[in-house]
Design an enzyme around this catalytic site. Structure first.
Site, PDB file in Angstrom:
ATOM      1  N   LYS A   9       0.725  -1.301  -0.005  1.00  0.00           N
ATOM      2  CA  LYS A   9       0.055   0.009   0.158  1.00  0.00           C
ATOM      3  C   LYS A   9       0.924   1.289  -0.046  1.00  0.00           C
ATOM      4  O   LYS A   9       0.592   2.181  -0.735  1.00  0.00           O
ATOM      5  CB  LYS A   9      -0.870   0.014   1.181  1.00  0.00           C
ATOM      6  CG  LYS A   9      -2.080  -0.938   1.154  1.00  0.00           C
ATOM      7  CD  LYS A   9      -2.993  -0.481   2.472  1.00  0.00           C
ATOM      8  CE  LYS A   9      -2.101  -0.040   3.697  1.00  0.00           C
ATOM      9  NZ  LYS A   9      -2.802  -0.406   4.879  1.00  0.00           N
ATOM     10  N   ARG A  57     -11.547   0.358   9.844  1.00  0.00           N
ATOM     11  CA  ARG A  57     -10.860  -0.999  10.078  1.00  0.00           C
ATOM     12  C   ARG A  57     -12.278  -1.794  10.637  1.00  0.00           C
ATOM     13  O   ARG A  57     -11.902  -3.004  10.766  1.00  0.00           O
ATOM     14  CB  ARG A  57      -9.920  -0.882  11.372  1.00  0.00           C
ATOM     15  CG  ARG A  57      -8.564  -0.369  11.068  1.00  0.00           C
ATOM     16  CD  ARG A  57      -7.720  -0.063  12.338  1.00  0.00           C
ATOM     17  NE  ARG A  57      -6.530   0.896  11.929  1.00  0.00           N
ATOM     18  CZ  ARG A  57      -5.245   0.172  11.699  1.00  0.00           C
ATOM     19  NH1 ARG A  57      -5.056  -1.148  11.781  1.00  0.00           N
ATOM     20  NH2 ARG A  57      -4.180   1.006  11.306  1.00  0.00           N
ATOM     21  N   ARG A 107      13.543  -9.292   5.529  1.00  0.00           N
ATOM     22  CA  ARG A 107      13.999  -7.893   5.705  1.00  0.00           C
ATOM     23  C   ARG A 107      14.942  -7.697   6.878  1.00  0.00           C
ATOM     24  O   ARG A 107      14.815  -7.942   8.006  1.00  0.00           O
ATOM     25  CB  ARG A 107      12.864  -6.716   6.126  1.00  0.00           C
ATOM     26  CG  ARG A 107      11.836  -6.518   5.146  1.00  0.00           C
ATOM     27  CD  ARG A 107      11.074  -5.423   5.149  1.00  0.00           C
ATOM     28  NE  ARG A 107      10.105  -5.134   6.049  1.00  0.00           N
ATOM     29  CZ  ARG A 107       8.920  -4.709   5.843  1.00  0.00           C
ATOM     30  NH1 ARG A 107       8.590  -4.264   4.873  1.00  0.00           N
ATOM     31  NH2 ARG A 107       8.068  -4.491   7.039  1.00  0.00           N
ATOM     32  N   ARG A 142      13.847  -5.803  12.309  1.00  0.00           N
ATOM     33  CA  ARG A 142      13.111  -5.017  13.292  1.00  0.00           C
ATOM     34  C   ARG A 142      12.185  -5.942  14.119  1.00  0.00           C
ATOM     35  O   ARG A 142      11.964  -7.141  13.563  1.00  0.00           O
ATOM     36  CB  ARG A 142      12.164  -4.167  12.461  1.00  0.00           C
ATOM     37  CG  ARG A 142      12.742  -2.835  11.619  1.00  0.00           C
ATOM     38  CD  ARG A 142      11.437  -2.090  11.367  1.00  0.00           C
ATOM     39  NE  ARG A 142      12.035  -0.964  10.286  1.00  0.00           N
ATOM     40  CZ  ARG A 142      11.722  -1.087   8.935  1.00  0.00           C
ATOM     41  NH1 ARG A 142      11.261  -1.986   8.651  1.00  0.00           N
ATOM     42  NH2 ARG A 142      12.339  -0.219   8.244  1.00  0.00           N
ATOM     43  N   ARG A 184      -0.252  -9.921  13.834  1.00  0.00           N
ATOM     44  CA  ARG A 184      -0.921  -8.900  13.230  1.00  0.00           C
ATOM     45  C   ARG A 184      -1.617  -9.037  12.330  1.00  0.00           C
ATOM     46  O   ARG A 184      -2.739  -8.599  11.867  1.00  0.00           O
ATOM     47  CB  ARG A 184       0.433  -7.954  12.505  1.00  0.00           C
ATOM     48  CG  ARG A 184       1.084  -7.085  13.476  1.00  0.00           C
ATOM     49  CD  ARG A 184       2.233  -6.447  13.037  1.00  0.00           C
ATOM     50  NE  ARG A 184       2.070  -5.473  12.313  1.00  0.00           N
ATOM     51  CZ  ARG A 184       2.918  -4.670  11.417  1.00  0.00           C
ATOM     52  NH1 ARG A 184       4.392  -4.735  11.524  1.00  0.00           N
ATOM     53  NH2 ARG A 184       2.529  -3.461  10.746  1.00  0.00           N
TER      54      ARG A 184
END
Length: 244
Positions: free
Chosen positions: A44, A119, A158, A191, A202
């Site tokens: 996004k 949401r 990542r 991270r 999540r």
């Protein structure tokens, strides 16, 4: 003096001309009111600035808007600050009110991109009610659909070099030496949010909350399904088709 306290005489000509040309180009664009829905890592953030520029829309991220309203001490901002200082969640009415304030700005004249809101179905209903009062509605909901397994590979691979902001990916953009920055040789870090455990919770929360929102807008016939696992350029093409 122009409204908003900006002295136009002080603005460099090139900036004025750029803005004028942008507005002229924008005046022929159709109005668009969009919602972007997608899990973390679905792209996004990559597509949103492209859509914003292509269609002359303003980008509304509810978290940023709340902070801006609090900083500007608007009546709603003051209310939001009181709520947050008590450690409570800001009510849906308040957030919709802040969106209502924001979309009246000149930068939102051609429409907006809402990101991270609604949401829940209750929020979607309040948003639609507010827009309905102004005689407008949501034109398109772009659903950045992507398989959880692909997301997991994208995100858990990542690695970053914090001092420079350089990012690597074990599969898609690996460093020359495993675990070390190409330029300095410093160790790379991951991270806290980029681990499989955090991502799993999540994603579960995301699906639980937003699937009903997607169903709600599907019934109105405004949802466009994007194949968010494709390379960014192909996703941009899909977005353009969906908004044509």
């Amino acid at each position: 003096m122009a409204s908003g306290g900006v002295d136009l005489e002080e603005v460099p000509s090139v900036d004025l001309m750029t803005e004028l040309l942008r507005r002229m180009k924008c005046s022929s664009k159709p109005d668009k009111r969009l919602i972007l829905i997608g899990p973390p890592g679905s792209g996004k953030g990559t597509q949103s600035p492209i859509i914003k520029d292509d269609y002359c829309l303003c980008h509304l991220a509810t978290g940023d808007m709340l902070r801006a309203a609090v900083a500007a001490k608007t009546p709603l901002g003051i209310k939001a600050k009181e709520t947050m200082e008590k450690g409570e969640l800001v009510s849906d009415e308040l957030v919709v009110g802040i969106i209502d304030e924001a979309i009246k700005k000149p930068s939102c004249q051609k429409g907006f991109i809402l990101d991270g809101f609604p949401r829940t179905v209750a929020q979607a209903e309040k948003l639609d009610e507010m827009l309905g009062k102004q005689g407008s509605k949501i034109d398109k909901v772009l659903n950045f659909a992507i398989d959880d397994a692909i997301l997991e590979e994208r995100i858990t691979g990542r690695w970053i070099h914090p001092p420079s902001g350089r990012t690597y990916h074990t599969k898609f953009a690996p460093p020359k030496v495993h675990g070390l920055d190409d330029v300095t040789g410093d160790p790379l870090i991951q991270r806290k949010d980029d681990t499989a455990e955090v991502l799993k919770s999540r994603l579960e929360a995301f699906h639980r909350q937003t699937e009903p929102v997607i169903d709600y807008y599907s019934k109105k016939g405004v949802v466009a399904q994007l194949h968010a696992e494709k390379p960014p350029k192909e996703v941009t093409t899909e977005v353009q088709k969906a908004l044509a």
